[in-house]
Design a protein around this motif. Structure first.
Motif, short mmCIF file in Angstrom:
data_model
loop_
_atom_site.label_atom_id
_atom_site.label_comp_id
_atom_site.label_asym_id
_atom_site.label_seq_id
_atom_site.Cartn_x
_atom_site.Cartn_y
_atom_site.Cartn_z
N THR A 85 0.86 -1.18 0.00
CA THR A 85 0.00 0.00 0.00
C THR A 85 0.89 1.23 0.00
O THR A 85 2.00 1.20 -0.51
CB THR A 85 -0.97 -0.02 1.20
OG1 THR A 85 -1.82 1.13 1.12
CG2 THR A 85 -0.23 -0.01 2.54
N GLY A 94 -0.24 8.43 2.38
CA GLY A 94 -1.02 9.32 1.53
C GLY A 94 -0.91 10.76 1.98
O GLY A 94 -0.18 11.08 2.93
N LYS A 101 -3.97 12.43 -7.51
CA LYS A 101 -4.76 11.45 -8.26
C LYS A 101 -4.52 10.03 -7.76
O LYS A 101 -5.40 9.17 -7.87
CB LYS A 101 -4.42 11.53 -9.75
CG LYS A 101 -4.76 12.86 -10.40
CD LYS A 101 -4.33 12.88 -11.85
CE LYS A 101 -4.61 14.22 -12.51
NZ LYS A 101 -4.12 14.27 -13.93
N THR A 102 -3.34 9.78 -7.21
CA THR A 102 -2.99 8.42 -6.80
C THR A 102 -2.77 8.25 -5.30
O THR A 102 -2.86 7.14 -4.78
CB THR A 102 -1.72 7.95 -7.52
OG1 THR A 102 -0.67 8.91 -7.28
CG2 THR A 102 -1.96 7.85 -9.02
N HIS A 103 -2.48 9.36 -4.59
CA HIS A 103 -2.09 9.24 -3.18
C HIS A 103 -2.94 10.09 -2.23
O HIS A 103 -2.51 10.42 -1.14
CB HIS A 103 -0.61 9.58 -3.02
CG HIS A 103 0.30 8.52 -3.56
ND1 HIS A 103 0.49 8.33 -4.90
CD2 HIS A 103 1.04 7.57 -2.93
CE1 HIS A 103 1.32 7.32 -5.08
NE2 HIS A 103 1.66 6.85 -3.91
N ASP A 104 -4.14 10.42 -2.68
CA ASP A 104 -5.11 11.03 -1.77
C ASP A 104 -5.42 10.02 -0.66
O ASP A 104 -5.72 8.85 -0.94
CB ASP A 104 -6.37 11.38 -2.56
CG ASP A 104 -7.41 12.14 -1.74
OD1 ASP A 104 -7.50 11.89 -0.51
OD2 ASP A 104 -8.13 12.96 -2.31
N TRP A 105 -5.37 10.46 0.60
CA TRP A 105 -5.63 9.55 1.72
C TRP A 105 -6.97 8.85 1.58
O TRP A 105 -7.12 7.68 2.00
CB TRP A 105 -5.59 10.32 3.05
CG TRP A 105 -4.30 10.20 3.80
CD1 TRP A 105 -3.54 11.23 4.29
CD2 TRP A 105 -3.61 9.00 4.18
NE1 TRP A 105 -2.43 10.74 4.92
CE2 TRP A 105 -2.44 9.38 4.88
CE3 TRP A 105 -3.85 7.64 3.97
CZ2 TRP A 105 -1.54 8.47 5.38
CZ3 TRP A 105 -2.94 6.72 4.48
CH2 TRP A 105 -1.81 7.14 5.17
N LYS A 106 -7.98 9.51 1.02
CA LYS A 106 -9.30 8.89 0.88
C LYS A 106 -9.23 7.68 -0.05
O LYS A 106 -9.84 6.64 0.23
CB LYS A 106 -10.30 9.92 0.35
CG LYS A 106 -10.68 10.99 1.35
CD LYS A 106 -11.73 11.92 0.78
CE LYS A 106 -12.12 12.98 1.80
NZ LYS A 106 -13.14 13.92 1.25
N ILE A 107 -8.49 7.83 -1.15
CA ILE A 107 -8.36 6.71 -2.09
C ILE A 107 -7.64 5.55 -1.43
O ILE A 107 -8.08 4.38 -1.50
CB ILE A 107 -7.59 7.17 -3.35
CG1 ILE A 107 -8.38 8.23 -4.11
CG2 ILE A 107 -7.29 5.98 -4.26
CD1 ILE A 107 -7.62 8.86 -5.26
N ILE A 108 -6.52 5.83 -0.78
CA ILE A 108 -5.74 4.78 -0.15
C ILE A 108 -6.52 4.14 0.99
O ILE A 108 -6.55 2.90 1.14
CB ILE A 108 -4.40 5.35 0.36
CG1 ILE A 108 -3.53 5.74 -0.83
CG2 ILE A 108 -3.67 4.35 1.24
CD1 ILE A 108 -2.30 6.49 -0.49
N ASN A 136 -9.78 3.94 1.36
CA ASN A 136 -10.87 3.12 0.82
C ASN A 136 -10.36 1.79 0.28
O ASN A 136 -11.01 0.75 0.44
CB ASN A 136 -11.61 3.89 -0.28
CG ASN A 136 -12.46 5.02 0.27
OD1 ASN A 136 -12.85 5.00 1.43
ND2 ASN A 136 -12.74 6.01 -0.56
N ASN A 137 -9.19 1.82 -0.38
CA ASN A 137 -8.62 0.57 -0.90
C ASN A 137 -8.27 -0.39 0.21
O ASN A 137 -8.52 -1.60 0.12
CB ASN A 137 -7.38 0.88 -1.75
CG ASN A 137 -7.71 1.57 -3.05
OD1 ASN A 137 -8.84 1.51 -3.53
ND2 ASN A 137 -6.72 2.24 -3.65
#
Length: 240
Positions: free
Chosen positions: A46, A49, A219-226, A228-229
């Motif tokens: 992982t 972020g 686009k790739t390392h927003d805490w929300k994206i990470i 959620n993954n």
């Protein structure tokens, strides 16, 4: 992070990770080390972020300053940057280095600054809060990371989110996110640091291109994206 890896040899931590259903690793280097003692099925790669509501491009006027941020510890490589400063100043005499952080090497670093007669060109300040860091990122020209070891530096993500290019070592585990955002140099080389810092500071078009590209990190390392993954992967454990 080096301390975290070192402690993996302790029985109590090994017991904890052996009992874990999933272990999340923030860099390939960390994953490869844990892969020696844990089943691959437990490991997931992982990242750290950045929160774009805290760190963002304020479009401020940049000062003639470069910065290093982190604990004043041996593995952060402060001495290599300080030793590079005379060459940097010979090409860019109006620039200043700001070192941010606390740690047990403060006096040793300060002694080296004095030895190199850099008192007027290097400033050391303690830790800053998020608002102060954001302001510093937005007022600086380069983030420098002369590290001898890193996982994936949170500071680097924060800097990129603020449009701040970087010169980092090949020990930062950031090659896959730094293309056209910064320059990667060999660790333990003051000459390599100086050469790359001078190159980017002296090339306005390169700096502007890198600064614009830095903003793509969201686009790739927003805490929300990470987050959620990781959450989705964790939930999948209950389905098996």
């Amino acid at each position: 992070m080096s301390d975290a890896i070192a402690i993996c040899n302790l029985p109590i931590l090994r017991l904890m990770v052996n009992r874990a259903s999933r272990v999340y690793c923030i860099s390939g280097q960390v994953l490869n080390r844990l892969d020696r003692v844990l089943p691959s099925s437990k490991l997931r790669l992982t990242s750290t972020g950045v929160d774009p509501s805290v760190f963002f491009n304020m479009k401020r006027k940049r000062k003639k300053q470069i910065i290093q941020i982190g604990q004043l510890m041996w593995y952060k490589g402060h001495k290599y940057l300080i030793e590079a400063m005379p060459k940097i100043l010979s090409a860019e005499p109006d620039y200043k280095l700001i070192i941010v952080g606390r740690g047990k090497l403060r006096q040793e670093i300060n002694n080296l600054i004095n030895k190199k007669k850099l008192n007027n060109s290097v400033e050391m300040i303690p830790n800053l809060n998020h608002d102060e860091l954001r302001k510093l990122y937005n007022e600086s020209m380069l983030l420098i990371m002369p590290s001898l070891f890193e996982g994936l530096p949170k500071v680097l993500l924060e800097a990129y989110a603020c449009g701040l290019p970087a010169v980092i070592t090949d020990a930062c585990n950031a090659e896959n996110i730094s293309n056209d955002k910064g320059i990667i140099v060999k660790k333990k080389s003051s000459n390599a640091l100086a050469k790359s810092i001078i190159e980017i500071l002296g090339d306005k078009l390169m700096w502007e291109k890198y600064s614009a590209n830095c903003l793509d990190i969201i686009k790739t390392h927003d805490w929300k994206i990470i987050g959620n993954n990781i959450c989705d992967d964790y939930k999948s454990l209950f389905k098996n």
